[in-house]
Design a protein around this motif. Structure first.
Motif, PDB file in Angstrom:
ATOM      1  N   ARG A   1       0.833  -1.209   0.000  1.00  0.00           N
ATOM      2  CA  ARG A   1       0.000   0.000   0.000  1.00  0.00           C
ATOM      3  C   ARG A   1       0.870   1.261   0.000  1.00  0.00           C
ATOM      4  NH1 ARG A   1      -5.525   0.048   1.987  1.00  0.00           N
ATOM      5  NH2 ARG A   1      -6.360  -2.051   1.941  1.00  0.00           N
ATOM      6  N   LEU A   2       2.007   1.187   0.662  1.00  0.00           N
ATOM      7  CA  LEU A   2       2.918   2.334   0.684  1.00  0.00           C
ATOM      8  C   LEU A   2       3.468   2.601  -0.719  1.00  0.00           C
ATOM      9  CD1 LEU A   2       3.928   4.344   2.752  1.00  0.00           C
ATOM     10  CD2 LEU A   2       5.810   2.796   3.264  1.00  0.00           C
ATOM     11  N   VAL A   3       3.806   1.556  -1.439  1.00  0.00           N
ATOM     12  CA  VAL A   3       4.258   1.703  -2.827  1.00  0.00           C
ATOM     13  C   VAL A   3       3.150   2.355  -3.652  1.00  0.00           C
ATOM     14  CG1 VAL A   3       4.838   0.428  -4.929  1.00  0.00           C
ATOM     15  CG2 VAL A   3       5.952  -0.155  -2.765  1.00  0.00           C
ATOM     16  N   GLU A   4       1.918   1.897  -3.503  1.00  0.00           N
ATOM     17  CA  GLU A   4       0.788   2.478  -4.243  1.00  0.00           C
ATOM     18  C   GLU A   4       0.614   3.958  -3.905  1.00  0.00           C
ATOM     19  OE1 GLU A   4      -1.046   1.195  -6.762  1.00  0.00           O
ATOM     20  OE2 GLU A   4       0.462  -0.396  -6.599  1.00  0.00           O
ATOM     21  N   HIS A   5       0.806   4.309  -2.643  1.00  0.00           N
ATOM     22  CA  HIS A   5       0.678   5.702  -2.215  1.00  0.00           C
ATOM     23  C   HIS A   5       1.644   6.599  -3.003  1.00  0.00           C
ATOM     24  CE1 HIS A   5      -0.032   9.106   0.442  1.00  0.00           C
ATOM     25  NE2 HIS A   5       1.278   9.244   0.532  1.00  0.00           N
ATOM     26  N   PHE A   6       2.871   6.123  -3.190  1.00  0.00           N
ATOM     27  CA  PHE A   6       3.876   6.935  -3.873  1.00  0.00           C
ATOM     28  C   PHE A   6       3.737   6.915  -5.391  1.00  0.00           C
ATOM     29  CE2 PHE A   6       5.992   6.778   0.262  1.00  0.00           C
ATOM     30  CZ  PHE A   6       6.272   8.125   0.402  1.00  0.00           C
ATOM     31  N   LYS A   7       2.841   6.102  -5.891  1.00  0.00           N
ATOM     32  CA  LYS A   7       2.584   6.098  -7.339  1.00  0.00           C
ATOM     33  C   LYS A   7       1.614   7.204  -7.748  1.00  0.00           C
ATOM     34  CE  LYS A   7       3.416   1.228  -8.355  1.00  0.00           C
ATOM     35  NZ  LYS A   7       2.789  -0.039  -8.778  1.00  0.00           N
ATOM     36  N   GLN A   8       1.028   7.911  -6.779  1.00  0.00           N
ATOM     37  CA  GLN A   8       0.098   8.986  -7.104  1.00  0.00           C
ATOM     38  C   GLN A   8       0.838  10.043  -7.930  1.00  0.00           C
ATOM     39  OE1 GLN A   8      -2.026  10.498  -3.673  1.00  0.00           O
ATOM     40  NE2 GLN A   8      -1.975   8.484  -2.707  1.00  0.00           N
ATOM     41  N   PRO A   9       0.294  10.440  -9.076  1.00  0.00           N
ATOM     42  CA  PRO A   9       1.019  11.336  -9.996  1.00  0.00           C
ATOM     43  C   PRO A   9       1.270  12.738  -9.444  1.00  0.00           C
ATOM     44  CG  PRO A   9      -1.219  10.940 -10.771  1.00  0.00           C
ATOM     45  CD  PRO A   9      -1.003  10.040  -9.590  1.00  0.00           C
ATOM     46  N   HIS A  10       0.413  13.231  -8.574  1.00  0.00           N
ATOM     47  CA  HIS A  10       0.565  14.606  -8.088  1.00  0.00           C
ATOM     48  C   HIS A  10       0.884  14.651  -6.594  1.00  0.00           C
ATOM     49  CE1 HIS A  10      -0.803  15.898 -11.969  1.00  0.00           C
ATOM     50  NE2 HIS A  10      -1.896  15.163 -11.845  1.00  0.00           N
ATOM     51  N   LEU A  11       1.623  13.677  -6.113  1.00  0.00           N
ATOM     52  CA  LEU A  11       1.988  13.613  -4.696  1.00  0.00           C
ATOM     53  C   LEU A  11       2.918  14.781  -4.359  1.00  0.00           C
ATOM     54  CD1 LEU A  11       1.659  11.908  -2.131  1.00  0.00           C
ATOM     55  CD2 LEU A  11       3.731  10.682  -2.795  1.00  0.00           C
ATOM     56  N   ASP A  12       2.482  15.623  -3.435  1.00  0.00           N
ATOM     57  CA  ASP A  12       3.267  16.787  -3.063  1.00  0.00           C
ATOM     58  C   ASP A  12       3.213  16.960  -1.556  1.00  0.00           C
ATOM     59  OD1 ASP A  12       4.868  19.038  -3.457  1.00  0.00           O
ATOM     60  OD2 ASP A  12       3.110  20.348  -3.483  1.00  0.00           O
TER      61      ASP A  12
END
Length: 149
Positions: free
Chosen positions: A97-108
């Motif tokens: 789930r942590l990997v999926e979290h960082f796959k978000q394109p606009h993570l800021d």
């Protein structure tokens, strides 16, 4: 030495001899350790770090619950309740789930430091329960969670 009462605040590697929150009679004392009669019916020397002097109330984890639906988020909020009514919360996730979290394109921003994030093998109730219980027994649950008013 007259015996004194001490309350276990964490068990460390002494799970065979200690229970968090239990009051023990110290039958001997040195500068940095007590000799107590442990749960295993033997006398044992244990560092004072694991005790508070006297009979003191030690908050013990009694329950926990998901505050979010597992399908909605990668980092799931959890409320933890203690025997004295105190509530704390944290975020729980898995490595996947942590990997999926960082796959978000606009993570800021593109990274974070969350001290109240607990990573478990699975989102299975048993894995979470076991992890929270371990943190509680080790006296680390308060460092891994935030106070909830």
């Amino acid at each position: 030495m007259d015996s004194k009462l001490v309350t276990c605040t964490s068990i460390g590697v002494y799970g065979h001899a200690l229970t968090k929150g239990t009051v023990y009679q110290a039958v001997a004392e040195e500068a940095d350790r007590y000799r107590i009669f442990g749960n295993h019916n033997k006398r044992i020397w244990i560092d004072k770090y694991y005790f508070a002097e006297g009979e003191v109330e030690v908050p013990l984890l009694t329950s926990w619950k998901f505050d979010d639906r597992l399908e909605d988020f990668d980092l799931i909020e959890v409320t933890i309740t203690f025997n004295n009514g105190m509530k704390r919360w944290c975020l729980i996730t898995t490595p996947e789930r942590l990997v999926e979290h960082f796959k978000q394109p606009h993570l800021d921003p593109p990274g974070f430091n969350i001290q109240h994030l607990i990573i478990v093998r699975t989102m299975n109730d048993r894995d979470i329960e076991q992890t929270l219980k371990h943190l509680d027994e080790q006296g680390e649950i308060e460092k891994a969670t935030l106070f909830l008013e």
